[in-house]
Design an enzyme around this catalytic site. Structure first.
Site, PDB file in Angstrom:
ATOM      1  N   HIS A 474       0.835  -1.214   0.000  1.00  0.00           N
ATOM      2  CA  HIS A 474       0.000   0.000   0.000  1.00  0.00           C
ATOM      3  C   HIS A 474       0.866   1.259   0.000  1.00  0.00           C
ATOM      4  CE1 HIS A 474      -3.559   2.461   1.420  1.00  0.00           C
ATOM      5  NE2 HIS A 474      -2.559   3.219   1.838  1.00  0.00           N
ATOM      6  N   GLU A 475       1.780   1.336   0.943  1.00  0.00           N
ATOM      7  CA  GLU A 475       2.607   2.542   1.042  1.00  0.00           C
ATOM      8  C   GLU A 475       3.533   2.682  -0.165  1.00  0.00           C
ATOM      9  OE1 GLU A 475       1.817   4.765   3.033  1.00  0.00           O
ATOM     10  OE2 GLU A 475       0.535   3.567   4.321  1.00  0.00           O
ATOM     11  N   HIS A 478       1.693   4.508  -2.817  1.00  0.00           N
ATOM     12  CA  HIS A 478       1.803   5.962  -2.642  1.00  0.00           C
ATOM     13  C   HIS A 478       3.149   6.455  -3.174  1.00  0.00           C
ATOM     14  CE1 HIS A 478      -1.788   6.982  -0.463  1.00  0.00           C
ATOM     15  NE2 HIS A 478      -1.526   6.214   0.577  1.00  0.00           N
ATOM     16  N   HIS A 481       3.238   6.833  -6.840  1.00  0.00           N
ATOM     17  CA  HIS A 481       2.508   8.040  -7.237  1.00  0.00           C
ATOM     18  C   HIS A 481       3.438   9.258  -7.154  1.00  0.00           C
ATOM     19  CE1 HIS A 481      -1.636  10.278  -6.819  1.00  0.00           C
ATOM     20  NE2 HIS A 481      -1.075  10.464  -7.986  1.00  0.00           N
TER      21      HIS A 481
END
Length: 681
Positions: A474-475, A478, A481
């Site tokens: 998940h991180e 980020h 991105h």
């Protein structure tokens, strides 16, 4: 970071571009005495830059006003990037004290920019002419966002209201720091100390060893210490046979900053809610939620509440079924005992074994942290062609931190990436991604992932739970991105997107974590090197929907609590705990489940997710629908990956979020994939 004052003659590294590879912060040169002078000089320089823009005799243009404003404050960005990351990841008393001192100064400086009449007049003029300026869509979007930032900062208010807004912003800046510090203090202060070995019954050997090492470090050699960090508390709740001790650690966790002492947050949060409501009213909104949501995808509170309430019906029904299953096991083992909140993890682990013949301890040997991290990197390489190579000669702020050079498929440098994965006293709980340096034009970003995963113990490496595996992916989503962004201006680059869109790139990455093909890429036994067997992968797949009623319900309860707090239209005589109970009773939250975050330690709504915690579920609709595109064409399909990269990851906020999503997917997202993915339908 030890306290050390910098002399006046000593070069302050923040006052010029870092003279390091990749523009990495020179942590080995930075001293506590560098921060305040850098902040003050940064404020002075940006103030001069703003005055030059505002007082210019030239006709306002996009370049001399909007771009100049976007580029201003370079020193502040440099020092702030380091300072605010370290106050979350490696703080100490000196940094904490300085953050409290600087908060009102920085708040005032920000207000001085966005309440500058002459500057706003230039921005307003350009905004009115925006359709005739022949701007690119990215430029038009930056102009729109900056104009709206002025309006939302009070630029159109009269002087009396602006003066009051300044006071509110200053007070909020310090209250929010105090709130977060209290949560950190409470988390660090609690220790469950066990002296009798029989009280360790049920606990896995690695957890016992880790607790013994923590006890030794705390001067309690020969005993065992458990903390409120997820990596200690959750496995204790999951495996400890001693029910009274489970109740102790659970109760301590859900009552953080709620004891009437110096770390109590009830009064602080009451003030925050009241001030936020007053701010929203000054700016023309009936509640703070509508003020926040006005610039998000959801647009207003009614839309969010309708969305959350619709999901609630699915989740609470599943949670009640799960509670009945757990009660049945508990009744077989302990006649007459009723399931309580501190029993949920313990009996759900028993239920997992009963239904799927799967003990999470079977999985952990296959999830060595470094292997999982490299697995996430390998997924990114297969999707986007990027490589991450560890750097040994880059300065870091703690020995646990690793640095990586990120390169594109053509060998071009994309950014510098830090990972910092283990809990410690100076780090707040949870996991997150931040920027040390924003991408814009040819300037590449410096990004970090921070977590609090299970740490190595003795000769046993860091072995992750399945939940921690998904958190790491998940991180890293980020981070991608932030690393892959390709924008011309700071104000629209990377993760500078609406709160309910920012979780799409992170949550879609979670889907790859447990795909059978991907598990075969990275999940291998840390002792034998054996690739995870098909039998275990099958069990992981079969239990995918296990406990999702609980997980969705606790998340939804927190999201609804956040919204109800910020939907208030009258915050006078406000009792936080009474309000919380009333809000949870209203939706029918069962006593066996608490909101994922209760009010007094709900750091998300202090740190940027106020009226925004719903975003995880909102974006879950997006990510589940988006992953369907990969499943339709193949999870590593290059054309689909290229579309997602070019239409989402590279674009930042250069377009409206739904425009970007529809450009990738061809249509707005459907709810059904999310319900199916969570097993709620």
């Amino acid at each position: 970071m030890t306290y050390s004052c910098a002399s006046k003659n000593e070069l302050n590294p923040f006052l010029s571009e870092f003279k390091t590879s990749f523009n990495a912060p020179p942590f080995d040169q930075i001293k506590i005495g560098h921060y305040e002078p850098a902040f003050i000089e940064g404020i002075r320089q940006q103030k001069a830059e703003i005055e030059a823009i505002a007082s210019s005799k030239e006709k306002p243009t996009f370049e001399n006003t909007i771009v100049a404003l976007d580029n201003s404050g370079e020193i502040l960005r440099r020092v702030g990037g380091v300072f605010f990351n370290l106050t979350e990841a490696e703080t100490n008393d000196s940094l904490t004290a300085l953050s409290v001192k600087m908060a009102p100064m920085l708040s005032e400086h920000n207000d001085n920019i966005y309440l500058n009449k002459a500057l706003f007049k230039r921005v307003d003029t350009l905004y009115a002419q925006r359709k005739t300026l022949n701007l690119t869509r990215e430029q038009e979007r930056l102009l729109e966002l900056i104009y709206k930032r002025f309006i939302r900062s009070g630029a159109a208010l009269d002087e009396q209201k602006q003066a009051r807004l300044r006071e509110i912003n200053k007070e909020l800046s310090t209250l929010e720091i105090d709130f977060s510090n209290h949560v950190l203090n409470e988390t660090n202060a609690y220790k469950l100390v066990i002296s009798d070995k029989k009280d360790l019954s049920g606990l896995p050997a690695w957890l016992i060893q880790s607790a013994a090492e923590d006890a030794k470090a705390a001067g309690k050699e020969g005993k065992w210490v458990f903390s409120l960090q997820n990596s200690s508390r959750l496995p204790f709740l999951q495996y400890a046979d001693n029910r009274e001790l489970r109740e102790q650690i659970y109760t301590a966790y859900i009552n953080r900053a709620n004891k009437g002492d110096k770390n109590d947050n009830k009064e602080i949060l009451s003030k925050v809610v009241k001030l936020r409501l007053e701010k929203a009213n000054l700016l023309g909104f009936d509640c703070y939620a509508n003020f926040v949501l006005d610039e998000n995808m959801a647009k207003n509170s009614t839309t969010v509440m309708d969305f959350l309430n619709k999901l609630w019906g699915y989740s609470i029904a599943n949670a009640k079924k799960e509670a009945a299953e757990l009660q049945a096991i508990m009744s077989r083992e302990n006649k007459g005992q009723k399931l309580a909140a501190w029993d949920w993890w313990y009996y759900s682990e028993k239920l997992r074994q009963e239904k799927y013949n799967l003990n999470e301890e079977e999985l952990k040997p296959y999830f060595k942290l470094e292997d999982v991290r490299d697995g996430a990197f390998a997924v990114a390489k297969k999707l986007y062609g990027i490589t991450l190579t560890e750097l040994k000669n880059v300065s870091v702020y703690h020995p646990d931190v690793k640095a990586f050079d990120v390169k594109d498929s053509d060998g071009k440098h994309l950014g510098l990436f830090y990972v910092d994965y283990f809990p410690r006293a100076g780090k707040r709980g949870g996991a997150w991604m931040n920027n040390y340096k924003d991408q814009h034009g040819d300037v590449r970003p410096v990004i970090c992932n921070v977590g609090s995963f299970t740490k190595p113990s003795g000769d046993v490496p860091s072995l992750l739970t399945l939940d921690e595996v998904e958190t790491l992916f998940h991180e890293f989503g980020h981070a991608l991105h932030g690393l892959l962004t390709k924008c011309n201006y700071v104000g629209v680059s990377g993760t500078n997107v609406t709160r309910d869109f920012v979780e799409l790139p992170s949550q879609i990455m979670e889907h790859w974590a447990t795909e059978p093909t991907v598990l075969k890429m990275y999940a291998k036994n840390y002792k034998t090197g054996e690739i995870i067997p098909d039998s275990l992968i099958e069990k992981i797949t079969k239990q995918k929907h296990f406990n999702q009623g609980f997980m969705t319900t606790e998340l939804l309860a927190a999201a609804i609590l956040d919204m109800e707090l910020h939907n208030l239209k009258d915050a006078n005589n406000f009792d936080i705990l009474a309000f919380e109970k009333k809000a949870m009773d209203k939706i029918g939250l069962i006593p066996e489940i608490a909101p994922r975050y209760r009010c007094t330690y709900f750091n998300h709504i202090i740190g940027g997710y106020a009226a925004g915690y719903y975003s995880y579920l909102w974006a879950n609709v997006l990510d589940a629908d988006a992953f369907e595109a990969f499943k339709e064409h193949g999870i590593f399909d290059q054309a689909t990956a290229k579309d997602f990269r070019s239409n989402v990851l590279e674009k930042g906020a250069s377009e409206e979020p739904m425009v970007l999503y529809k450009r990738f997917r061809g249509a707005e997202p459907k709810l059904e994939p999310m319900l199916k993915n969570r097993g709620l339908q």
